[in-house]
Write an enzyme that holds these catalytic residues in place. Structure first.
Site, PDB file in Angstrom:
ATOM      1  N   CYS A  33       0.821  -1.222   0.000  1.00  0.00           N
ATOM      2  CA  CYS A  33       0.000   0.000   0.000  1.00  0.00           C
ATOM      3  C   CYS A  33       0.851   1.266   0.000  1.00  0.00           C
ATOM      4  O   CYS A  33       0.338   2.353  -0.241  1.00  0.00           O
ATOM      5  CB  CYS A  33      -0.952   0.006   1.191  1.00  0.00           C
ATOM      6  N   CYS A 102      -2.484  -3.020   8.472  1.00  0.00           N
ATOM      7  CA  CYS A 102      -2.217  -1.687   9.014  1.00  0.00           C
ATOM      8  C   CYS A 102      -1.845  -1.792  10.493  1.00  0.00           C
ATOM      9  O   CYS A 102      -0.976  -1.063  10.970  1.00  0.00           O
ATOM     10  CB  CYS A 102      -3.445  -0.798   8.844  1.00  0.00           C
TER      11      CYS A 102
END
Ligand code: FES
Length: 126
Positions: A33, A102
């Site tokens: 990402c 994350c």
């Protein structure tokens, strides 16, 4: 898609910023990402007395950074290393499956900052 806790934490994150005289700094990134998380630790007698972060990433990464830095303050570095991304996710009342990575960044950034602290400490004693 996010829990109320994630949205609230993202809207009002704690510990944003940097510690200019940090004893340990850890920077990690996720290649898929492109998000980057940096965690700064102030450590006295192996106890984390302050923690701050700078995260260039998504809402889940910012909420994870805020939560993880809150969780480790007051812990010894060994205790902080035992905090897993699953603990952060639980504290956030869940993350969507595609956002679990994350929270992994937070765990990795803490480990990198502790590693940085330990290597600096070792150099001082050499
Ligand atoms: Fe990569 Fe959140 S999408 S850290």
């Amino acid at each position: 898609m996010y829990s109320r806790k994630v949205l609230d934490t993202f809207a009002n994150p704690k510990n944003v910023g940097e510690i200019s005289d940090a004893d340990g700094v850890g920077t990690v990134g996720n290649a898929s990402c492109g998000d980057i998380m940096k965690i700064y630790l102030k450590i006295e007698n192996d106890i984390i007395v302050d923690a701050k972060f700078k995260t260039f990433g998504c809402a889940a990464a910012i909420a994870s950074s805020s939560t993880a830095t809150e969780m480790i303050k007051g812990l010894t570095i060994d205790e902080a290393l035992k905090i897993t991304n699953a603990d952060v996710v639980e504290e956030l009342e869940g993350l969507p499956p595609q956002k679990i990575h994350c929270s992994v960044l937070a765990q990795e950034a803490i480990a990198a900052a502790v590693e940085d602290y330990r290597s600096k400490k070792q150099k001082k004693t050499e």
